[in-house]
Structures are given as structure tokens and as C-alpha cells.
Write a protein that holds these residues in place. Structure first.
Motif, PDB file in Angstrom:
ATOM      1  N   GLN A   1       2.992   2.283   0.125  1.00 44.94           N
ATOM      2  CA  GLN A   1       1.756   2.834  -0.460  1.00 44.94           C
ATOM      3  C   GLN A   1       1.827   4.349  -0.516  1.00 44.94           C
ATOM      4  N   ILE A   2       2.339   4.930   0.567  1.00 45.62           N
ATOM      5  CA  ILE A   2       2.402   6.404   0.634  1.00 45.62           C
ATOM      6  C   ILE A   2       3.369   6.932  -0.427  1.00 45.62           C
ATOM      7  N   ILE A   3       4.510   6.241  -0.581  1.00 45.75           N
ATOM      8  CA  ILE A   3       5.496   6.679  -1.581  1.00 45.75           C
ATOM      9  C   ILE A   3       4.866   6.622  -2.969  1.00 45.75           C
ATOM     10  N   LEU A   4       4.165   5.520  -3.250  1.00 48.67           N
ATOM     11  CA  LEU A   4       3.552   5.356  -4.577  1.00 48.67           C
ATOM     12  C   LEU A   4       2.506   6.423  -4.831  1.00 48.67           C
ATOM     13  N   LYS A   5       1.647   6.634  -3.840  1.00 44.44           N
ATOM     14  CA  LYS A   5       0.570   7.625  -3.995  1.00 44.44           C
ATOM     15  C   LYS A   5       1.152   9.018  -4.203  1.00 44.44           C
ATOM     16  N   THR A   6       2.153   9.370  -3.390  1.00 42.03           N
ATOM     17  CA  THR A   6       2.783  10.693  -3.493  1.00 42.03           C
ATOM     18  C   THR A   6       3.420  10.873  -4.865  1.00 42.03           C
ATOM     19  N   ALA A   7       4.125   9.816  -5.314  1.00 38.20           N
ATOM     20  CA  ALA A   7       4.791   9.896  -6.617  1.00 38.20           C
ATOM     21  C   ALA A   7       3.772  10.079  -7.742  1.00 38.20           C
ATOM     22  N   LEU A   8       2.665   9.361  -7.660  1.00 40.82           N
ATOM     23  CA  LEU A   8       1.651   9.445  -8.719  1.00 40.82           C
ATOM     24  C   LEU A   8       0.989  10.817  -8.748  1.00 40.82           C
ATOM     25  N   VAL A   9       0.681  11.353  -7.568  1.00 39.60           N
ATOM     26  CA  VAL A   9       0.036  12.677  -7.520  1.00 39.60           C
ATOM     27  C   VAL A   9       0.977  13.739  -8.086  1.00 39.60           C
ATOM     28  N   ASN A  10       2.254  13.681  -7.674  1.00 34.75           N
ATOM     29  CA  ASN A  10       3.215  14.659  -8.194  1.00 34.75           C
ATOM     30  C   ASN A  10       3.405  14.500  -9.695  1.00 34.75           C
ATOM     31  N   LEU A  11       3.371  13.253 -10.165  1.00 33.43           N
ATOM     32  CA  LEU A  11       3.475  13.018 -11.617  1.00 33.43           C
ATOM     33  C   LEU A  11       2.297  13.646 -12.348  1.00 33.43           C
ATOM     34  N   ALA A  12       1.116  13.491 -11.769  1.00 30.32           N
ATOM     35  CA  ALA A  12      -0.090  14.090 -12.378  1.00 30.32           C
ATOM     36  C   ALA A  12       0.028  15.615 -12.435  1.00 30.32           C
ATOM     37  N   VAL A  13       0.542  16.205 -11.339  1.00 31.02           N
ATOM     38  CA  VAL A  13       0.715  17.676 -11.308  1.00 31.02           C
ATOM     39  C   VAL A  13       1.690  18.097 -12.398  1.00 31.02           C
ATOM     40  N   ILE A  14       2.770  17.345 -12.536  1.00 29.02           N
ATOM     41  CA  ILE A  14       3.783  17.692 -13.538  1.00 29.02           C
ATOM     42  C   ILE A  14       3.192  17.583 -14.942  1.00 29.02           C
ATOM     43  N   ILE A  15       2.392  16.552 -15.168  1.00 28.70           N
ATOM     44  CA  ILE A  15       1.786  16.390 -16.494  1.00 28.70           C
ATOM     45  C   ILE A  15       0.840  17.557 -16.795  1.00 28.70           C
ATOM     46  N   ILE A  16       0.058  17.945 -15.792  1.00 26.76           N
ATOM     47  CA  ILE A  16      -0.868  19.073 -15.988  1.00 26.76           C
ATOM     48  C   ILE A  16      -0.091  20.343 -16.325  1.00 26.76           C
ATOM     49  N   VAL A  17       0.985  20.589 -15.576  1.00 27.42           N
ATOM     50  CA  VAL A  17       1.803  21.789 -15.830  1.00 27.42           C
ATOM     51  C   VAL A  17       2.440  21.702 -17.212  1.00 27.42           C
ATOM     52  N   ALA A  18       2.872  20.487 -17.581  1.00 30.44           N
ATOM     53  CA  ALA A  18       3.512  20.303 -18.894  1.00 30.44           C
ATOM     54  C   ALA A  18       2.519  20.605 -20.019  1.00 30.44           C
ATOM     55  N   VAL A  19       1.316  20.071 -19.873  1.00 24.16           N
ATOM     56  CA  VAL A  19       0.280  20.300 -20.894  1.00 24.16           C
ATOM     57  C   VAL A  19      -0.063  21.790 -20.975  1.00 24.16           C
ATOM     58  N   MET A  20      -0.198  22.381 -19.789  1.00 25.81           N
ATOM     59  CA  MET A  20      -0.576  23.798 -19.726  1.00 25.81           C
ATOM     60  C   MET A  20       0.470  24.682 -20.386  1.00 25.81           C
ATOM     61  N   PHE A  21       1.715  24.491 -20.028  1.00 22.14           N
ATOM     62  CA  PHE A  21       2.758  25.392 -20.496  1.00 22.14           C
ATOM     63  C   PHE A  21       3.244  25.023 -21.894  1.00 22.14           C
ATOM     64  N   ARG A  22       3.573  23.738 -22.093  1.00 23.13           N
ATOM     65  CA  ARG A  22       4.217  23.362 -23.355  1.00 23.13           C
ATOM     66  C   ARG A  22       3.234  23.305 -24.510  1.00 23.13           C
ATOM     67  N   ILE A  23       2.064  22.708 -24.272  1.00 21.84           N
ATOM     68  CA  ILE A  23       1.138  22.474 -25.379  1.00 21.84           C
ATOM     69  C   ILE A  23       0.152  23.635 -25.527  1.00 21.84           C
ATOM     70  N   PHE A  24      -0.511  23.985 -24.448  1.00 25.22           N
ATOM     71  CA  PHE A  24      -1.550  25.007 -24.543  1.00 25.22           C
ATOM     72  C   PHE A  24      -0.972  26.404 -24.718  1.00 25.22           C
ATOM     73  N   LEU A  25       0.016  26.745 -23.872  1.00 21.08           N
ATOM     74  CA  LEU A  25       0.561  28.103 -23.916  1.00 21.08           C
ATOM     75  C   LEU A  25       1.788  28.213 -24.824  1.00 21.08           C
ATOM     76  N   ASP A  26       2.304  27.060 -25.283  1.00 24.03           N
ATOM     77  CA  ASP A  26       3.485  27.045 -26.161  1.00 24.03           C
ATOM     78  C   ASP A  26       4.672  27.758 -25.504  1.00 24.03           C
ATOM     79  N   VAL A  27       4.795  27.558 -24.197  1.00 28.15           N
ATOM     80  CA  VAL A  27       5.914  28.145 -23.450  1.00 28.15           C
ATOM     81  C   VAL A  27       6.888  27.002 -23.162  1.00 28.15           C
ATOM     82  N   PRO A  28       8.125  27.100 -23.614  1.00 25.50           N
ATOM     83  CA  PRO A  28       9.050  25.974 -23.423  1.00 25.50           C
ATOM     84  C   PRO A  28       9.487  25.826 -21.970  1.00 25.50           C
ATOM     85  N   THR A  29       9.936  24.626 -21.652  1.00 25.13           N
ATOM     86  CA  THR A  29      10.519  24.348 -20.332  1.00 25.13           C
ATOM     87  C   THR A  29      11.966  23.908 -20.556  1.00 25.13           C
TER      88      THR A  29
END
Lengths: 505, 158
Positions: free
Chosen positions: B124-152
Motif C-alpha cells: 500500500q505504501i509503495i502504491l501511495k508513494t508512487a501515485l503521489v510522485n506521479l501526480a507531482v511529476i504531472i503537475i511539473v510537466a503541465v507547468m513547465f511544458r504546457i503552461f511555460l512552454d519550457v522543454p524537458t
């Protein structure tokens, strides 16, 4: 002037300024993204706007983005912009003590005051200040850089040798890359990828953020010394107290504003130097100068007041002489030309109403920045301290890597960030100063370019005459000697007093 | 007693760092030809060398004795450095977000005190940790790639 103000104060303009201020603040808060990126992102949106609206948007986002750098400085010890380097010294310790809201309020009020002073300087004394800019040549810039370097003596009180060594390391690192005078590659380490040198933002993320991440990994507990969430407080609980302390530090605010205005008008200097000089000089006038570095309000007020004062002041050479003082001013210069304005000597005569609208937009933008900063900033702090350590560590690492890459779209920058981070971590362990390394890095290129240019100028006269016989240079030399010698004298006096006290016992 | 054992002369380590930098930059100096480009770094290296000698004297006369590695979990720092190095190395190969997701999940689980203690709930802990980190990555991806148009950085995967 009045017509300009009337043209600015419409519901549409104010609403847009609120929106872009929030965006600018968010961008400035992210390590690796600077005010320049925030302003550049807004430019395309302003094409279809009226000149007054378009320039008001750019003014608001510029002011907020510079201010936004304080958030990551306070929350994760990583300056969001180079203008917030010194904010880390007291902002982050204060946040770790559970007084992050107080730190944010202090940073916001300082930025507001500094921003307003810079704008008033732009409004009323721009032509006089512009004349001073014209008198600064390469020798004066050299001595400004030397004056900036003397801050090291103050950063390293009690540890001057190692602090100076750290500064020299920073100066050496600044030599990496192509020389601006000769175009040769220095310290390339066998790869052409080092041509661009070490970017200051990348180095900052490495030197400040990475050691903090390592501290989080090794702490076995929380970064923030808060065991009870109800102890975090609120705006209400801290506002009056912080304003009282700000009033006690009024000398810091006034001095830092002046420093911000003077460094802001010098092309190429700007917020990066202003915040460090202001921090150093404010130690001497603040009633709590000796406590700087432990988390005091004065230590946050000084850099934040200075860096926002450079915003308005930096527009002075742009508007009056047509010479952009900072990269962001150059972007705004381009936007002004797109809207049919020609910055320079006749700007105020030909397009006075639009220019005054823009100047008032900086002022109104500062007030909007204050409102948004206090409301968003305090909620942000409350959110960050509640995030479990295991997610905070990885989120900060991700932001650091993304921020480092976003500067020049280069994976080399990520590696440089990591190496600088390792250096920063080791510096922390052996009591070398990361702050002095950054100082050397920032001032190294200014110092060397000014030095080489001055030597070239001196071929017609003499080196002594060029470096030591110019009036402004002499003033800067005296200030540098005082700035360097005073902390050493104080340190020696304190050691002598300690010895005498021990002998008495 | 533990603290006494851990105290070291920090100046020795500082001198080692300075010496290393002197050697690295000193060796690179021979690649610089133009006189104008040599003056400033030569001057700095000379000052650094003088500073190094002064530091050696300080080691003997007024050493800076302190606990250098005061971390409670020093092994986590070492593992964190290693994982970060692998993370940075693999970014251009596997892709930014894939590599970040794997590295972030590993580090989060490493520092999570609950993960090391729990038995049955590890999944359960592994799943929860993985999902939270995935959410953080998606937020950063949206922020940088889509909103700010900064490539990764791009790689084999996303």
C-alpha cells in the motif's frame, strides 16, 4: 502625468494586472525561472492589447517575478531569482523556526517599499540619475565589482580566510567558458559544452538547493522544526508584530532602497548585486545587525527592498537614454518598440502619456504584488510545512533538475548543478562559504571585463590614472576599503575584548 | 562521547578541497594561450595558492575543530547522492519523467520511516508513494511544458 494615470486605472487593466502578478510571482518563485522568462512569456499576449494595457501587464509581471524569488529562498533555501540570494541567509532559518509567515510578510513589505521607491525615482528624478549612469565607465564598474567582493569580509566575520578562499573559488569558476574580450575557451575541460560557462542560476540551485536536499535526506526528521501545526500561525498573528519590527529596522529599509536605486541604474549590475550589497551594509545600521544570518527581519528586509528597488531604477537608463539596464529591461524595450514607442531622449516628449501610464503601472503593480504576496505566500508556507518529508525531498529535487535544465535546455547544466551541489555540500561541512562562492561567480565576469577594458583604455594615458584618478573611482575605493576593513577591525576588537575578559577571570 | 569521536579538523578538509581545485584549474591553465585571457585566472590561482599556505598554517595554529558529518542518517545522504547521479545519467537515455518517477519513488520510500517498519502494508505504501510522485511529476510537466512552454530533456521513453 494625470492623463497617463487615468488611462491606466480601468477595470480591465487592474484585473489583468492582478492575474499577471499572480503568474509572475509563481514563475519567480520557481528556481531556474527568472523575471526575464516571466516577462518574455507575457510579450506575445500583449501584441493585441492597447499600448497602455500591454505595458501595464509587463510592468506588473516584472515587479512580481522579482519579488517571487523570495518564496523559494524562504521555503527551500534556494533563491528563485539571483536577486534573492541574500534572502536565504535569514529567510530560511526563520522558516525553519516556524516563523515562515513572518518571513513572507517581511519580504513582502520590504519588496513593496523598495518597489515604490524605485518607481518614484523613475518618476521624479530619472533624468538626473541617468546623467550619473553616463559617468560610469569600465574603471568605475571594476571598482563596483571590487566593492561587491569586499562583502565577503562581512559574510565571513570570524572566518575571514575561508570566506575569502570561497570567494576566490567563485571568481575562478566564473572564468570557465568563452572570454567576452578574446572569444577563447577557458577551462573547457576538453569539451565544447563548457563554452557557455557556468550559469549563475544553475550554480545557485546547486550551491543552495542541493545541500538543503542532502540535509533533508540525512536529518531523519522534518526540515521544519514544527511539531504542532497550530504553531504555524496566521497573517493576523504575525502582521502587527512584523510591522513593528520593520519600523525598528527603518534604517535598513531606507538604506537598502537607496542601494537598490543606485545599483539598479547601472547597466549590468542590477538586483543580483543590489541584494548582496544591501545585506552587507544593512548589518552596520540595523539594531539587530549582529544577529543577521540567524533569522531576523532586518536580514530579509535588506535584500528584498533592494532587489525590488532595482526594477523601477533599472528602467531609468532604458527610458531616458535608450540603453537597457538589465536583460528584462531589454525585453521591455523591445515591447515598447512593438507598441510604437522609441525609448530615448525624446520619449517623454513624444509619448509622455503612455510612458507615464507605464510608470504608474509599476507603482500600481507593486501594491497589487503586496496584496497577492501576503495572501498567497502565507497559504503557500502553510501548505509546504505540512507536506511529508518524503515527498518534499523528491519534489524539491525534481524542481531543481527541471529548473537547471530550463535555463539553457542543456543536460550539461543538470550535471553542473549536481557538481556545484556537491561543492556546496562540502563547503557547508568544512565551513567554507557558499554565499561567497556565489558572490565571486556573480562578480567575476563584471570584474574581469571591466579590468581588461580599463587596461585597454589606459594605453593612451596610464594605468594609475585610469584606475585611481577618477573621482567616482576614488569614492568607490574608499567605500571598498571601509567595507573590507571594518568587519576585520570589529572582529579583532571582539577577540581582544574576549581575551581581556578571560584574563580578568 | 559520540560527538567527541566525530569531531575533526575541518581546515584539513578545506585545504584538500582548495588543493584539488588548484590542481584542476592549474593543469587547465596550459590550454590558455592569449595573454589577456591568462592574467585574471593566473592572479586568482596565485591568490588561492597563498590562501592555501595560510590555511596550512591555520591548521596548525588555530584549527577549526567541529563535527563535520552531523547527519543522523549519513547513509541516506550517500545513497541519495548515488541515486541522483544515476538519475541524472539516465535522464537523456530513458527520458526525464520516466527516470524521475523511478528515482523519486525510490528516494521517498528510502526516507519514509513507515516503509522500513511496516510488514503487510508495504504494498500500500509503495502504491501511495508512487501515485503521489506521479501526480507531482504531472503537475511539473503541465507547468513547465504546457503552461511555460519550457522543454524537458527527452529520451527513449516520455
Amino acid at each position: 502625468m494625470i492623463a497617463g494615470l487615468k488611462a491606466l486605472l480601468t477595470v480591465q487593466n487592474i484585473a489583468l494586472m492582478f492575474l499577471v502578478s499572480a503568474i509572475g510571482l509563481s514563475i519567480g518563485a520557481l528556481p531556474g525561472l527568472s523575471a526575464g522568462i516571466a516577462v518574455a512569456l507575457m510579450i506575445p499576449f500583449t501584441f493585441s492589447m492597447k499600448p497602455v494595457t500591454g505595458l501595464a501587464v509587463l510592468a506588473a509581471v516584472y515587479m512580481s517575478a522579482v519579488y517571487g524569488g523570495c518564496f523559494s529562498a524562504i521555503l527551500i533555501n534556494t533563491p528563485g531569482t539571483p536577486g534573492s540570494i541574500a534572502t536565504c541567509y535569514d529567510g530560511h532559518p526563520m522558516a525553519k523556526q516556524g516563523k515562515g509567515i513572518k518571513a513572507i510578510i517581511a519580504a513582502t513589505m520590504g519588496s513593496t517599499f523598495g518597489g515604490l521607491v524605485g518607481c518614484l525615482a523613475l518618476l521624479f528624478i530619472a533624468p538626473s540619475l541617468a546623467r550619473i549612469t553616463l559617468k560610469f565607465g569600465p574603471p568605475e564598474y571594476f571598482w563596483v565589482a571590487i566593492f561587491g567582493l569586499t562583502i565577503m569580509a562581512s559574510l565571513g566575520e570570524g572566518n575571514i580566510l575561508k570566506t575569502l578562499l570561497s570567494g576566490i573559488i567563485g571568481l575562478l569558476i566564473s572564468c570557465i567558458g568563452m572570454t567576452t574580450m578574446g572569444g577563447a575557451l577557458r577551462f573547457g575541460f576538453g569539451t565544447y559544452k563548457m563554452q557557455g560557462g557556468i550559469n549563475i542560476t544553475v550554480a545557485m540551485i546547486g550551491l543552495f538547493c542541493v545541500p538543503e536536499v542532502m540535509a533533508m535526506l540525512g536529518s531523519g526528521g522534518s526540515l521544519y522544526e514544527i511539531t504542532d501545526n497550530s504553531a504555524i500561525g496566521s497573517i493576523r498573528s504575525y502582521f502587527k508584530e512584523t510591522c513593528r519590527e520593520i519600523w525598528q529596522e527603518k534604517s535598513v529599509v531606507l538604506l537598502s532602497s537607496a542601494i537598490g536605486v543606485i545599483t539598479g541604474i547601472l547597466p549590468g549590475a542590477g538586483a543580483t548585486i543590489a541584494n548582496l550589497i544591501a545585506y552587507n551594509e544593512s548589518k552596520k545600521v540595523s539594531p539587530h545587525g549582529k544577529e543577521f544570518g540567524t533569522g531576523v527581519v532586518g536580514g530579509i528586509l535588506a535584500p528584498e527592498t533592494a532587489n525590488n528597488a532595482t526594477v523601477g531604477a533599472g528602467m531609468i537608463p532604458t527610458l531616458t537614454l535608450g540603453v537597457p539596464g538589465t536583460p528584462v529591461a531589454a525585453i521591455i524595450y523591445g515591447a515598447m518598440m512593438m507598441h510604437g514607442l522609441q525609448p530615448g531622449l525624446q520619449l517623454f516628449e513624444k509619448s509622455g502619456d503612455i510612458v507615464y501610464s507605464m510608470i504608474f503601472a509599476f507603482i500600481v503593480g507593486t501594491i497589487i504584488m503586496m496584496i497577492i504576496g501576503i495572501t498567497i505566500g502565507t497559504e503557500l508556507y502553510k501548505a509546504v510545512v505540512r507536506v511529508p518529508q518524503k515527498y518534499l525531498v523528491t519534489a524539491v529535487m525534481l524542481l531543481a533538475i527541471t529548473g537547471a535544465y530550463s535555463v539553457r535546455n542543456s543536460t550539461m547544466d543538470i550535471m553542473i548543478m549536481a557538481l556545484m551541489g556537491l561543492l556546496g555540500y562540502l563547503c557547508r561541512k568544512v565551513n567554507l562559504s557558499s554565499g561567497a562562492v556565489v558572490l565571486g561567480l556573480v562578480l567575476g565576469s563584471i570584474c574581469e571585463n571591466a579590468f581588461v577594458r580599463s587596461v585597454l583604455i589606459s594605453k593612451k594615458t596610464s594605468v594609475f590614472q585610469v584606475f585611481f584618478m577618477r573621482p567616482i573611482s576614488l569614492v568607490l575605493i574608499l567605500i571598498s576599503v571601509f567595507s573590507f576593513g571594518f568587519p576585520i577591525y570589529k572582529s579583532m576588537k571582539a577577540k581582544k575584548a574576549e581575551k581581556e575578559a578571560e584574563n580578568h577571570e | 562521547m559520540n560527538n567527541d569521536r566525530k569531531k575533526r579538523n575541518a581546515d584539513i578538509y578545506a585545504a584538500a578541497i582548495v588543493l584539488l581545485l588548484l590542481v584542476i584549474f592549474g593543469v587547465q591553465m596550459k590550454n590558455i594561450k592569449a595573454p589577456n585571457d591568462v592574467y585574471f585566472p593566473s592572479f586568482l590561482l596565485s591568490v588561492l595558492a597563498v590562501g592555501f599556505v595560510l590555511l596550512l598554517i591555520k591548521i596548525w595554529k588555530a584549527p577549526d575543530i567541529r563535527v563535520i558529518f552531523s547527519e543522523i542518517k549519513l547513509s541516506y545522504v550517500g545513497i541519495g547522492i548515488l541515486v541522483s547521479a544515476i538519475w541524472i545519467f539516465l535522464i537523456p537515455k530513458l527520458g526525464f519523467f520516466t527516470t524521475s518517477f523511478l528515482a523519486m519513488t525510490f528516494i521517498s520510500l528510502m526516507v519514509d520511516p513507515e516503509f522500513s517498519l511496516s510488514g503487510e502494508k508495504k504494498g500500500q505504501i509503495i502504491l501511495k508513494t508512487a501515485l503521489v510522485n506521479l501526480a507531482v511529476i504531472i503537475i511539473v510537466a503541465v507547468m513547465f511544458r504546457i503552461f511555460l512552454d519550457v522543454p524537458t530533456p527527452k529520451g527513449l521513453f516520455y
